[in-house]
Design an enzyme around this catalytic site. Structure first.
Site, mmCIF file in Angstrom:
data_model
loop_
_atom_site.group_PDB
_atom_site.id
_atom_site.type_symbol
_atom_site.label_atom_id
_atom_site.label_comp_id
_atom_site.label_asym_id
_atom_site.label_seq_id
_atom_site.Cartn_x
_atom_site.Cartn_y
_atom_site.Cartn_z
ATOM 1 N N HIS A 13 1.590 5.178 -2.214
ATOM 2 C CA HIS A 13 1.165 6.154 -3.219
ATOM 3 C C HIS A 13 2.434 6.733 -3.826
ATOM 4 C CE1 HIS A 13 -3.078 6.139 -1.852
ATOM 5 N NE2 HIS A 13 -2.524 5.858 -0.676
ATOM 6 N N HIS A 60 0.832 -1.212 0.000
ATOM 7 C CA HIS A 60 0.000 0.000 0.000
ATOM 8 C C HIS A 60 0.863 1.257 0.000
ATOM 9 C CE1 HIS A 60 -4.126 1.731 1.335
ATOM 10 N NE2 HIS A 60 -3.384 2.708 0.828
ATOM 11 N N HIS A 69 3.279 14.137 0.580
ATOM 12 C CA HIS A 69 2.697 15.441 0.263
ATOM 13 C C HIS A 69 3.763 16.488 0.506
ATOM 14 C CE1 HIS A 69 -1.435 14.146 -0.193
ATOM 15 N NE2 HIS A 69 -1.391 13.504 0.962
ATOM 16 N N ASP A 100 -8.986 2.918 -3.064
ATOM 17 C CA ASP A 100 -8.289 3.718 -2.064
ATOM 18 C C ASP A 100 -8.423 5.212 -2.347
ATOM 19 O OD1 ASP A 100 -6.778 3.540 0.351
ATOM 20 O OD2 ASP A 100 -5.179 4.524 -0.749
ATOM 21 N N ASN A 102 -6.106 9.420 6.754
ATOM 22 C CA ASN A 102 -7.402 8.782 6.623
ATOM 23 C C ASN A 102 -7.226 7.295 6.351
ATOM 24 O OD1 ASN A 102 -10.140 8.404 6.383
ATOM 25 N ND2 ASN A 102 -10.230 9.089 4.271
ATOM 26 N N ASP A 111 1.042 2.644 3.680
ATOM 27 C CA ASP A 111 0.184 3.720 3.177
ATOM 28 C C ASP A 111 1.024 4.984 2.952
ATOM 29 O OD1 ASP A 111 -1.961 5.094 2.219
ATOM 30 O OD2 ASP A 111 -3.124 5.081 4.076
ATOM 31 N N HIS A 119 -5.488 -0.649 5.561
ATOM 32 C CA HIS A 119 -5.293 0.209 6.751
ATOM 33 C C HIS A 119 -6.380 0.143 7.832
ATOM 34 C CE1 HIS A 119 -7.733 2.727 4.164
ATOM 35 N NE2 HIS A 119 -6.738 3.140 3.443
HETATM 36 ZN ZN LIG Z 1 -6.866 4.385 1.872
#
Ligand SMILES: [Zn+2]
Lengths: 308, 451
Positions: free
Chosen positions: B80, B78, B326, B169, B295, B322, B249
């Site tokens: 990004h 997981h 940013h 997600d 989140n 996760d 998560h």
């Molecule tokens: Zn998520």
């Protein structure tokens, strides 16, 4: 408190940050400033040469006017920026705005914002003192301080009083600051209102959550009605204002349960016939106009203590 | 080092949950594959034999890994990676470098890029950018077109382009019928559905856990039931359709209980949590610290305890980061407006090692949570120390003490609530496909050199 207590806070962000001694000092200072407001020439040179910026990102006539009068009575140079002419609408971030304001070297910035925590964010980026004039559903310290002052004026004390706060506890920064302030100063704070407007963790802030408005008002020395905010979307909190008025509004019948000398407060502006029946709002037990008068004195005290 | 070089890692504590191996020994890497795994001392006679097969003598690297753990390469299901669309936060290149630095040899990247990964074209774009990256990249496709939660994305074509799982997600599927059809249709294409469990009507506009802290701060809360209701719905759909489901998560005690119950009933489900959910509580929000905004939100001490217990007892199958980079543009803002998420790839190993030191899990279980199970859940190679497998390996110094400094990380972003934390244990060497993708620059204590 001892007379020697000096005020060491640079910012006024919330009642949560203030000690009992701090609050005492603010109230005493406000009481002495109140006298100035009763003179024919209502001005002292205390803040001459100081710059105070009113930064209001949320519409507010009363609080803004109250702060402006307070600053002018202390001879500060005041400037007001409201959300319509601020750069927030032009895409500037709050931190950008803060840095730009800091570059102009103001002594004090009074900020009102619809988002909780913004005064603290501003305070981290400016050298000036920051006074929170209400942030989201967080705190409204000057309101709680003027409420404390008003109650003390009428009751001679705060310690041991039973204070009932009725209404929207979830979204009310006035309620939050008052729960913290009154319980810090030794009052028994009770809260009541619709379950949809009663957040978790109120007890942890120092309040007793009552199962009904009647239970909260019973034997109370102070009954404070909160303003119902009507502009809530996506969240069905109340069927109607009519229902609110019937089941949670303060009426003469309810007031009969309170102590005979109980006073009625409201942070304004009142939705007449909703939070309070009109007769109560204008009646002899109402101290709503005293709250407004004391608001100027408390704000003078805050400006004096942080920028003087 | 050339691609056909040979690496010998000896005297390491070998941890392979697949075989149950936990012993001092060595692993020999040749031509990108694991050539030997054995407990005990490396046999010099054998070395001579095998050296005969090597073209050039100086192609053998010998690493004395005494005191270190040697595990199958860690797999993060997981992350990004932000590419395409938000390259100012992360790219596939920087994100996989962060992965390697954290000990990961493979990552599954979530579809909420710009454009969203809901088509074979976007998948191919990601696959192309991942060529030569520091970790294997397994794209996760969007369940619905545009993430709008209305119609199914082309699972089959996306699978052909490289997608290994599907998820909602960041844009949870509200429509239960769509979720049901997704589970059914994903099965046809051997794709796992990963659920971001969030009932949007309850979480809408919420910015942190609903509770004492949200009330104190005057922030709109996200009630725990927003997660639990959707966990329940998706478990029920998995049971009804008979299709496997993975819950992303997990953050609440009740969600853990629901998963435990479903597993005991034989429902084919797996679940992950992230290090911040077993390390931090909502108190980390402090005075509007946007680094603690994510989140699902950080919950309470009760939840943290339940998540830890579930990692130990097998209810939760994997630790996934996760990793959500940013920039300051998205984080230095009013709390309400700040973006959700934190980086996690380079802090996952030390934070999970805390559980080992506390005696909650064994080192083998840690490897299960960070490597074997995630590889198994995703259905990709790796996750075991076995001869013939691709040489994806992680060498961990479980005692290395360091101050976590996001500004020195490989990730392009620094949004971490763990900044300046004193940590213990980290990946000091990462090998992917037989190639060294990370070597800790901080005075590595292991000797590396030619034979
Ligand atoms: Zn998520």
């Amino acid at each position: 408190m001892s007379d020697a207590h000096t005020f060491s806070r640079r910012h006024i962000l919330g009642l949560a940050d203030l000690s009992v001694d701090d609050i005492e000092l603010i109230l005493q200072t406000a009481e002495s400033f109140k006298e100035i407001s009763q003179r024919s020439i209502k001005k002292v040179p205390t803040l001459r040469g100081k710059t105070v910026i009113n930064l209001f990102f949320e519409p507010s006539t009363r609080t803004r006017l109250s702060f402006e009068i307070a600053a002018k009575r202390l001879s500060a140079d005041t400037f007001s920026i409201s959300s319509v002419d601020s750069s927030a609408v032009k895409g500037e971030t709050l931190v950008d705005t803060a840095r730009n304001l800091a570059a102009m070297n103001p002594d004090c910035i009074i900020i009102r914002h619809s988002r909780s925590g913004v005064p603290g964010l501003l305070a981290r980026h400016v050298k000036a003192s920051v006074i929170n004039a209400g942030d989201g559903a967080h705190e409204h310290p000057s309101q709680a301080l003027l409420d404390l002052m008003t109650v003390r004026e009428h009751k001679g004390r705060i310690q041991g009083l039973k204070v009932a706060i009725i209404g929207d506890i979830t979204h009310s920064r006035v309620a939050h600051s008052n729960i913290i302030g009154f319980s810090k100063m030794g009052a028994e704070v009770r809260v009541a209102g619709p379950a949809t407007l009663m957040p978790p963790g109120v007890a942890a802030m120092g309040a007793m959550v009552c199962s009904s408005v009647r239970a909260a008002v019973a034997d109370a020395d102070v009954v404070m009605a909160l303003r119902v905010q009507q502009e809530r979307q996506f969240d069905p909190l109340l069927p109607s204002l009519r229902e609110y008025a019937i089941f949670y509004g303060i009426t003469p019948e309810l007031m009969a349960l309170a102590r005979p000398d109980a006073i009625i407060m409201h942070p304004g502006p009142v939705n007449r016939g909703v939070e309070l029946t009109p007769a109560l709002a204008d009646g002899s037990r109402s101290v709503i106009l005293d709250q407004v008068t004391n608001g100027v004195a408390v704000r003078m005290a805050l400006l004096y203590l942080v920028a003087g | 080092m050339s691609s056909n070089s040979s690496i010998l890692l000896e005297n390491a504590r070998l941890l392979d949950p697949a075989s149950g191996l936990d012993a001092t020994g060595y692993v020999w890497v040749r031509e990108g594959k694991i050539a030997a795994v054995a407990a005990g001392e490396f046999n010099q006679g054998r070395l001579a034999t095998d050296l005969g097969a090597l073209a050039r003598l100086d192609d053998l690297w010998r690493i004395d890994a005494r005191g270190f753990w040697l595990t199958p390469g860690l797999v993060d299901i997981h992350v990004h990676l932000r590419e395409p669309g938000d390259e100012h936060k992360e790219t596939i290149a920087t994100g996989t470098m962060a992965a390697a630095a954290g000990g990961f040899t493979a990552v599954a990247c979530m579809p909420n890029t710009r454009p969203i990964n809901d088509s074979p074209e976007v998948t191919r774009l990601i696959m192309a950018a991942a060529v030569g990256a520091a970790a294997r990249v397994y794209p996760v496709g969007s369940i619905s077109l545009g993430g709008r939660g209305e119609t199914l994305a082309p699972f089959g074509e996306m699978r052909r382009a490289g997608v290994r799982a599907l998820s909602d997600d960041g844009r949870p599927v509200s429509d239960s019928q769509l979720m049901r059809r997704a589970l059914e249709y994903a099965g046809d294409h051997r794709l796992l559905v990963i659920s971001h469990a969030e009932e949007a009507s309850l979480s809408r506009n919420g910015v942190m856990n609903e509770g004492i802290v949200s009330t104190r701060l005057g922030l709109r809360g996200i009630p725990r039931v927003a997660e639990e209701i959707m966990v329940y719905r998706d478990l029920a759909l998995a049971q009804y359709t008979g299709r496997p489901l993975h819950i992303a998560h997990v953050s609440t005690a009740e969600a853990v209980d629901l998963i435990r119950r479903a597993k005991s009933q034989g429902v084919s489900i797996t679940a992950e949590t992230a290090p911040h959910y077993f390390t931090l509580t909502e108190e980390a929000v402090g005075l509007y610290d946007t680094m603690a905004k994510m989140n699902p939100p950080l919950r309470t001490a009760t939840d943290v305890a339940a998540i830890r217990a579930a990692l130990a007892d097998g209810t939760l199958d994997a630790v996934a980061t996760d990793h959500a980079p940013h920039s300051g543009l998205e984080k230095e803002l009013e709390f309400d407006l700040a973006a959700n998420g934190i980086i996690g790839l380079e802090s996952a190993v030390p934070l999970t090692l805390v559980l080992v030191r506390e005696g909650l899990i064994t080192p083998l279980r840690l490897v299960e949570l960070l490597s074997r199970n995630p590889a198994g859940i995703l259905g990709v190679p790796g996750g075991q120390l076995a001869v013939g497998e691709p040489a994806d390996l992680t060498l961990i110094d479980p005692q290395r003490r360091f101050i976590f400094r996001p500004e020195n990380n490989q990730s392009r972003s620094q949004n971490s609530p763990f900044s300046a934390w004193e940590m213990e244990g980290k990946a000091v060497l990462t090998i992917m496909d037989g190639r060294i993708t990370w070597r800790d620059p901080g005075d590595p204590q292991f000797k590396i050199g030619h034979c």
